[in-house]
Enzyme design. Structure first.
Site, PDB file in Angstrom:
ATOM      1  N   GLU A   1       0.523  -1.830  -0.362  1.00  0.00           N
ATOM      2  CA  GLU A   1      -0.065   0.019  -0.379  1.00  0.00           C
ATOM      3  C   GLU A   1       1.055   1.461  -0.024  1.00  0.00           C
ATOM      4  O   GLU A   1       0.496   2.508   0.883  1.00  0.00           O
ATOM      5  CB  GLU A   1      -1.236  -0.196   1.167  1.00  0.00           C
ATOM      6  CG  GLU A   1      -1.809   1.082   0.727  1.00  0.00           C
ATOM      7  CD  GLU A   1      -2.838   0.319   1.719  1.00  0.00           C
ATOM      8  OE1 GLU A   1      -3.934   1.073   1.962  1.00  0.00           O
ATOM      9  OE2 GLU A   1      -3.595  -0.196   3.197  1.00  0.00           O
TER      10      GLU A   1
ATOM     11  N   ASP B   1      -2.012   2.670  10.210  1.00  0.00           N
ATOM     12  CA  ASP B   1      -2.381   1.444  10.221  1.00  0.00           C
ATOM     13  C   ASP B   1      -1.729  -0.488  11.468  1.00  0.00           C
ATOM     14  O   ASP B   1      -2.564  -0.948  11.295  1.00  0.00           O
ATOM     15  CB  ASP B   1      -4.040   1.379  10.065  1.00  0.00           C
ATOM     16  CG  ASP B   1      -4.441   1.123   9.219  1.00  0.00           C
ATOM     17  OD1 ASP B   1      -3.526   1.371   7.669  1.00  0.00           O
ATOM     18  OD2 ASP B   1      -5.752   1.202   8.020  1.00  0.00           O
TER      19      ASP B   1
ATOM     20  N   ASP C   1      -1.312  -9.186   9.286  1.00  0.00           N
ATOM     21  CA  ASP C   1      -0.085  -9.197   7.913  1.00  0.00           C
ATOM     22  C   ASP C   1       1.131 -10.442   8.636  1.00  0.00           C
ATOM     23  O   ASP C   1       1.076 -10.796   9.897  1.00  0.00           O
ATOM     24  CB  ASP C   1       0.700  -8.087   8.412  1.00  0.00           C
ATOM     25  CG  ASP C   1      -0.347  -6.854   8.444  1.00  0.00           C
ATOM     26  OD1 ASP C   1       0.068  -5.942   7.268  1.00  0.00           O
ATOM     27  OD2 ASP C   1      -0.519  -5.875   8.883  1.00  0.00           O
TER      28      ASP C   1
ATOM     29  N   ASP D   1       0.459  -8.186   3.625  1.00  0.00           N
ATOM     30  CA  ASP D   1      -1.153  -7.754   3.872  1.00  0.00           C
ATOM     31  C   ASP D   1      -2.220  -8.865   3.371  1.00  0.00           C
ATOM     32  O   ASP D   1      -2.500  -8.344   2.187  1.00  0.00           O
ATOM     33  CB  ASP D   1      -0.907  -5.996   4.265  1.00  0.00           C
ATOM     34  CG  ASP D   1      -3.087  -5.780   4.325  1.00  0.00           C
ATOM     35  OD1 ASP D   1      -3.124  -6.982   5.185  1.00  0.00           O
ATOM     36  OD2 ASP D   1      -3.771  -5.196   4.271  1.00  0.00           O
TER      37      ASP D   1
END
Length: 251
Positions: A34, A243, A214, A143
């Site tokens: 991400e 986060d 994760d 993730d």
């Protein structure tokens, strides 16, 4: 080898934090997810000036995956099938190990088309890994947007009917493990400290309302060389954090 994975939730927003983290932890290999930047905007200098080789795949301000390593990155591939997909998977050979950095689709909600896409994507990843694992040791990290068991969520009842804990998602993850991969975080004794993600809302981090999504999956030969497993909660507690917390595994 010090191996790490981290969903940074925007490399633009987290650039300074990533630089500090690299300087402190000095991983040999770091998988990122991400990044939320196009390749043209990826800050290669941030890593190269610290002695790293880097490969990144990002095509928009969403998704984005990277592999950062002390050793050269060889035989690079983009996507679980090809580079016409969303930028969610990148793989490279590093010193004889095939490393995958993956950002599994979220799924959004049961019944949503994105949920079906998530399951299809995981099956495509399984097909890719089933071929790769025959050739060399694998490390598949990132993730996964799946909590493997009820022990990997703060409150299973609170997530009833939601994604990340549904049986089809967990079965898809198990199909990956059945290829001969080991979930390196599954044996941690304190499951609460093993959470890797906490919502920004409702004081979730402070209240321990997290999930372990994760993951680091390793070929059995590599998992047998694991010395330690750590979730870096201090970085999640830093100002303006992702986060997700970084996950660090020593082999």
């Amino acid at each position: 080898m010090r191996f790490a994975t981290w969903n940074v939730n925007s490399l633009r927003a987290r650039r300074d934090l990533v630089a500090l983290w690299l300087n402190e932890h000095q991983p040999d290999v770091l998988c990122l997810q991400e990044t939320k930047v196009k390749d043209a905007d990826f800050p290669e200098e941030l890593f190269e000036e610290n002695g790293y080789h880097v490969a990144h795949w990002g095509v928009s301000s969403w998704n984005g995956v990277a592999i950062v390593a002390r050793q050269p990155l060889d035989n690079l591939i983009l996507g679980v099938v090809d580079d016409s997909e969303e930028a969610r998977c990148i793989a490279a050979d590093i010193d004889g190990i095939r490393v995958f950095s993956v950002y599994v689709p979220n799924g959004r909600a049961l019944g949503d088309p994105h949920y079906s896409y998530k399951l299809e994507w995981l099956e495509a990843l399984r097909a890719r890994l089933s071929d790769e694992i025959q050739r060399r040791p694998l490390l598949v990290a990132g993730d996964f947007n799946i909590a493997p068991t009820d022990d990997d969520v703060y409150d299973r009842a609170a997530l009833e009917g939601a994604t990340h804990v549904s049986e089809p998602e967990r079965l898809a993850l198990q199909r990956l493990l059945d290829l001969g991969l080991v979930d390196c975080g599954a044996s941690a004794e304190d499951t609460d400290s093993n959470f890797t993600w906490w919502d920004y809302r409702q004081g979730a981090f402070r209240r321990g309302m997290g999930m372990r999504i994760d993951l680091v999956l390793a070929s059995r030969s590599l998992s047998g060389e694991m010395c330690s497993f750590q979730v870096d909660r201090l970085t999640r507690a830093a100002p303006k954090p992702s986060d997700h917390a970084p996950v660090i595994v020593e082999f």
